[in-house]
Write a protein that holds these residues in place. Structure first.
Motif, PDB file in Angstrom:
ATOM      1  N   TYR A  88       0.705  -1.233  -0.127  1.00  0.00           N
ATOM      2  CA  TYR A  88       0.029   0.134  -0.053  1.00  0.00           C
ATOM      3  C   TYR A  88       0.771   1.207   0.118  1.00  0.00           C
ATOM      4  O   TYR A  88       0.580   2.271  -0.772  1.00  0.00           O
ATOM      5  CB  TYR A  88      -0.829  -0.143   1.296  1.00  0.00           C
ATOM      6  N   LEU A  89       2.019   0.964   0.646  1.00  0.00           N
ATOM      7  CA  LEU A  89       2.829   2.515   1.028  1.00  0.00           C
ATOM      8  C   LEU A  89       3.914   2.303  -0.076  1.00  0.00           C
ATOM      9  O   LEU A  89       4.354   3.567  -0.319  1.00  0.00           O
ATOM     10  CB  LEU A  89       3.341   2.415   2.365  1.00  0.00           C
ATOM     11  N   VAL A  90       4.615   1.429  -0.142  1.00  0.00           N
ATOM     12  CA  VAL A  90       5.942   1.283  -0.870  1.00  0.00           C
ATOM     13  C   VAL A  90       5.788   1.263  -2.376  1.00  0.00           C
ATOM     14  O   VAL A  90       6.518   1.944  -3.151  1.00  0.00           O
ATOM     15  CB  VAL A  90       6.801   0.462  -0.337  1.00  0.00           C
ATOM     16  N   ALA A  91       5.152   0.097  -2.761  1.00  0.00           N
ATOM     17  CA  ALA A  91       5.193  -0.369  -4.037  1.00  0.00           C
ATOM     18  C   ALA A  91       4.830   0.668  -5.226  1.00  0.00           C
ATOM     19  O   ALA A  91       5.191   1.199  -6.326  1.00  0.00           O
ATOM     20  CB  ALA A  91       4.325  -1.650  -4.288  1.00  0.00           C
ATOM     21  N   PRO A  92       3.518   1.480  -4.759  1.00  0.00           N
ATOM     22  CA  PRO A  92       3.175   2.552  -5.646  1.00  0.00           C
ATOM     23  C   PRO A  92       3.981   3.697  -5.862  1.00  0.00           C
ATOM     24  O   PRO A  92       3.902   4.100  -6.728  1.00  0.00           O
ATOM     25  CB  PRO A  92       1.542   2.774  -5.195  1.00  0.00           C
ATOM     26  N   ARG A  93       4.615   4.051  -4.814  1.00  0.00           N
ATOM     27  CA  ARG A  93       5.391   4.955  -4.801  1.00  0.00           C
ATOM     28  C   ARG A  93       6.752   4.912  -5.759  1.00  0.00           C
ATOM     29  O   ARG A  93       7.112   5.566  -6.520  1.00  0.00           O
ATOM     30  CB  ARG A  93       6.007   5.613  -3.337  1.00  0.00           C
ATOM     31  N   LEU A  94       7.254   3.536  -5.674  1.00  0.00           N
ATOM     32  CA  LEU A  94       8.479   3.181  -6.315  1.00  0.00           C
ATOM     33  C   LEU A  94       8.016   2.991  -7.919  1.00  0.00           C
ATOM     34  O   LEU A  94       8.905   3.564  -8.706  1.00  0.00           O
ATOM     35  CB  LEU A  94       8.873   1.558  -6.011  1.00  0.00           C
ATOM     36  N   LEU A  95       7.030   2.540  -8.273  1.00  0.00           N
ATOM     37  CA  LEU A  95       6.530   2.668  -9.677  1.00  0.00           C
ATOM     38  C   LEU A  95       6.189   4.105 -10.137  1.00  0.00           C
ATOM     39  O   LEU A  95       6.612   4.532 -11.195  1.00  0.00           O
ATOM     40  CB  LEU A  95       5.261   1.615  -9.900  1.00  0.00           C
ATOM     41  N   ALA A  96       5.419   4.868  -9.310  1.00  0.00           N
ATOM     42  CA  ALA A  96       5.143   6.303  -9.746  1.00  0.00           C
ATOM     43  C   ALA A  96       6.606   6.749  -9.914  1.00  0.00           C
ATOM     44  O   ALA A  96       6.570   7.717 -11.086  1.00  0.00           O
ATOM     45  CB  ALA A  96       4.374   6.787  -8.444  1.00  0.00           C
ATOM     46  N   ALA A  97       7.439   6.927  -9.097  1.00  0.00           N
ATOM     47  CA  ALA A  97       8.981   7.574  -9.251  1.00  0.00           C
ATOM     48  C   ALA A  97       9.569   7.058 -10.571  1.00  0.00           C
ATOM     49  O   ALA A  97      10.063   7.778 -11.137  1.00  0.00           O
ATOM     50  CB  ALA A  97       9.732   7.406  -8.173  1.00  0.00           C
ATOM     51  N   VAL A  98       9.400   5.885 -10.904  1.00  0.00           N
ATOM     52  CA  VAL A  98      10.038   5.215 -12.202  1.00  0.00           C
ATOM     53  C   VAL A  98       9.413   5.694 -13.420  1.00  0.00           C
ATOM     54  O   VAL A  98      10.194   6.036 -14.340  1.00  0.00           O
ATOM     55  CB  VAL A  98      10.005   3.653 -12.007  1.00  0.00           C
ATOM     56  N   ILE A  99       8.347   6.155 -13.357  1.00  0.00           N
ATOM     57  CA  ILE A  99       7.446   6.507 -14.353  1.00  0.00           C
ATOM     58  C   ILE A  99       7.455   8.018 -14.451  1.00  0.00           C
ATOM     59  O   ILE A  99       7.889   8.705 -15.608  1.00  0.00           O
ATOM     60  CB  ILE A  99       6.003   6.217 -14.346  1.00  0.00           C
ATOM     61  N   ALA A 100       7.416   8.800 -13.472  1.00  0.00           N
ATOM     62  CA  ALA A 100       7.539  10.267 -13.404  1.00  0.00           C
ATOM     63  C   ALA A 100       8.895  10.949 -13.726  1.00  0.00           C
ATOM     64  O   ALA A 100       8.832  11.907 -14.278  1.00  0.00           O
ATOM     65  CB  ALA A 100       7.032  10.690 -11.746  1.00  0.00           C
ATOM     66  N   LEU A 101       9.870  10.327 -13.287  1.00  0.00           N
ATOM     67  CA  LEU A 101      11.316  10.905 -13.229  1.00  0.00           C
ATOM     68  C   LEU A 101      11.570  11.094 -14.894  1.00  0.00           C
ATOM     69  O   LEU A 101      11.885  12.109 -15.333  1.00  0.00           O
ATOM     70  CB  LEU A 101      12.180  10.324 -12.742  1.00  0.00           C
ATOM     71  N   PRO A 102      11.561   9.879 -15.555  1.00  0.00           N
ATOM     72  CA  PRO A 102      11.869  10.227 -17.137  1.00  0.00           C
ATOM     73  C   PRO A 102      10.993  11.345 -17.836  1.00  0.00           C
ATOM     74  O   PRO A 102      11.451  12.170 -18.623  1.00  0.00           O
ATOM     75  CB  PRO A 102      11.614   8.785 -17.655  1.00  0.00           C
ATOM     76  N   LEU A 103       9.557  11.436 -17.236  1.00  0.00           N
ATOM     77  CA  LEU A 103       8.848  12.410 -17.946  1.00  0.00           C
ATOM     78  C   LEU A 103       9.351  13.836 -17.482  1.00  0.00           C
ATOM     79  O   LEU A 103       9.325  14.804 -18.471  1.00  0.00           O
ATOM     80  CB  LEU A 103       7.409  12.289 -17.554  1.00  0.00           C
ATOM     81  N   LEU A 104       9.802  13.946 -16.281  1.00  0.00           N
ATOM     82  CA  LEU A 104      10.179  15.310 -15.698  1.00  0.00           C
ATOM     83  C   LEU A 104      11.651  15.709 -16.520  1.00  0.00           C
ATOM     84  O   LEU A 104      11.799  16.825 -16.606  1.00  0.00           O
ATOM     85  CB  LEU A 104      10.311  15.190 -14.225  1.00  0.00           C
ATOM     86  N   VAL A 105      12.259  14.527 -16.626  1.00  0.00           N
ATOM     87  CA  VAL A 105      13.550  14.866 -17.247  1.00  0.00           C
ATOM     88  C   VAL A 105      13.621  15.071 -18.789  1.00  0.00           C
ATOM     89  O   VAL A 105      14.238  16.081 -19.344  1.00  0.00           O
ATOM     90  CB  VAL A 105      14.473  13.588 -17.102  1.00  0.00           C
TER      91      VAL A 105
END
Lengths: 262, 258
Positions: free
Chosen positions: A145-162
């Protein structure tokens, strides 16, 4: 006499052992967190929420960092290259520096400050106020509930931000080059894109995905392992930002070696 | 305990943290549909006992049986299925700050049972009414509630999934005596309505008498007495009577450093 000699060695040994234990714990934590991405139930709403928090709310700070970095890079390159009559290389220097290095690294450091600290503080507070235990008693696995969604979200979001940082960084260089240094706009842009290769952009995006994972991992791990009330949460927050920043810089070197070393 | 398999039975439960033996062979039984209150000073092992049952702490030795089945020796899935029927009210409420009250109340139904959000909202209003709160409270954040309201919301969350075994960790701590009595009344009503078995930890003797059918006392990680909750203060056990009357002198010695 023996104590004077042995005490520092004992302290060093404890530090090394503690470090090894932490590395092992982070690795197991990462594996467990990632494994929950493959096993239902999946919390799509949590993933979306984490994605918006990382990608949307980090956008202003990443955008400003990128645009000013591009501007400074163009200015500094000009003053340096002018000594060798090589001003025409500015466009290629800016575009390659931004896409390969500065875009991913600076965006990741900015996100580490914002999101790493926020994850550690939120999960750390949940830990010290029994909210994580409450999740377990409500038949919900805290890692899922707390860790897995954050890991995936960050892996998707960072390339878009970059990707956004790359565009704005190059734009920052173009603004300085055309409005201050007297370059012809079309020629500057043509030079930029002529020198740019797919690998430059792709390597930066791969780095971004790795950095995103590291930021989310250290933020959630430091928060999850925090102990001892407000002081523990503060320490976890600091540790998350420091650890993820150092790991970003170290991994940047490793990934650069992997992509470009001949 | 007479007749049938107890709802909860602990046998020889032991747990140490480093050199400190917190539980030193706890034996305990609660019959189905009964309410047990566990008493004991700070550090006597009350919270560790219920955390062992909830799976939050792994005991070093002993058995934990629910409906006659040993939790510690069953496959993880079966243990999770049994855990599904257990509710817990934490001392500080442990409400999720990031969610509105109604999502807190129906958390288990949303996250685990996957019910529709509109149905969950209606269910939250219904359960909030059972603990004396208006449906409009559902839209507030936990931080906007008073201590008593937070406790009631936490109680609503505990009962929303209709568990058949409920643990209450110091349910009236930090509340004024009137609000404490209100919470006790709600606990008794909710447990009776669900036909659930309740195990509560409390230091509050008035609360213990109100919510407990039976009481048990832990001291130094062992069960030293159990009997009717109504007899607290006149139990005939010197430790229990000292604790119930809050007397400084007696067989229980507080560890004070001078």
């Amino acid at each position: 006499m023996a104590a004077i000699l042995l005490d520092p060695l004992a302290a060093l040994g404890r530090t090394v052992l503690g470090g090894c234990r932490s590395v092992g714990d982070v690795a197991l934590f990462a594996l467990e967190g990632a494994s929950h991405l493959l096993r239902p139930p999946f919390y799509g709403r949590r993933l979306l929420r984490a994605f918006v928090e990382i990608a949307w709310f980090s956008l202003p700070v990443v955008a400003l960092t990128a645009i000013f970095t591009g501007m400074v890079l163009a200015l500094q390159s000009y003053t340096g290259f002018a000594r060798f009559n090589a001003q025409s290389a500015i466009a290629s220097v800016v575009v390659i520096s931004i896409t390969r290095e500065l875009g991913p690294v600076l965006a990741a450091l900015m996100v580490a400050g914002r999101i790493g600290a926020s994850f550690a503080a939120e999960i750390g507070t949940m830990r010290v106020t029994d909210q994580i235990d409450a999740l377990t008693t409500l038949s919900t696995h805290p890692m899922k509930y707390l860790v897995a969604p954050r890991l995936l979200a960050a892996v998707i979001a960072l390339p878009l931000l970059v990707l956004v940082a790359d565009i704005l960084g190059v734009m920052g260089g173009w603004i300085i080059a055309t409005f201050k240094l007297g370059f012809v706009s079309e020629a500057y842009l043509k030079a930029s894109f002529d020198f740019l290769e797919t690998d430059d952009v792709v390597s930066g995006l791969v780095k971004a995905a790795v950095f995103g994972f590291v930021i989310a991992l250290m933020g959630t791990w430091c928060g999850y392992r925090s102990r001892g009330g407000a002081e523990g949460v503060g320490a976890a927050t600091t540790a998350a930002v420091v650890a993820s920043s150092i790991l970003i810089l170290a991994l940047d070197y490793v990934l650069t070696e992997a992509f470009f070393a001949r | 305990m007479s007749g049938g398999v107890p709802k909860l039975r602990l046998r020889g439960l032991r747990k140490a943290f480093g050199a400190k033996q917190v539980l030193d062979g706890v034996d305990l039984e609660v019959a189905a549909g009964h309410s047990l209150v566990i008493l004991g000073g700070s550090g006597s092992g009350k919270s560790v006992t219920i955390k062992c049952v909830l799976g939050l702490i792994e005991p070093d030795a002993g058995t934990i049986e629910i409906d006659g089945r040993d939790l510690l020796r069953m496959p993880r899935r079966e243990r999770e299925a049994i855990g599904d029927r257990i509710g817990m009210l934490f001392q500080n409420g442990a409400l999720f700050d990031s969610l509105p009250v109604w999502e807190n109340v129906c958390f288990k139904l949303l996250a685990q049972k996957r019910i529709d959000r509109r149905r969950a909202r209606d269910k939250a209003a219904e359960v909030l009414a059972q603990v004396g709160l208006a449906a409009s409270v559902g839209d507030l954040s936990p931080a906007e509630l008073s201590g008593g309201m937070q406790k009631r919301v936490a109680l609503a969350r505990t009962i929303a999934a209709e568990p058949d075994l409920i643990f209450f960790d110091e349910p009236t701590t930090g509340l004024d005596p009137i609000m404490g009595a209100v919470i006790d009344g709600l606990i008794v009503d909710c447990v009776q309505r669900l036909g659930a078995t309740a195990v509560s930890i409390t230091h509050d003797m008035a609360s213990a008498r109100r919510i407990g059918d039976t009481a048990a006392m832990l001291y130094a990680g062992r069960l030293v007495w159990s009997g009717p909750a109504a007899s607290l203060g006149q139990s005939g056990n010197a430790m229990v009577d000292q604790f119930a009357r809050g007397e400084r002198e007696g067989p229980i010695k507080m560890e004070l450093r001078r």
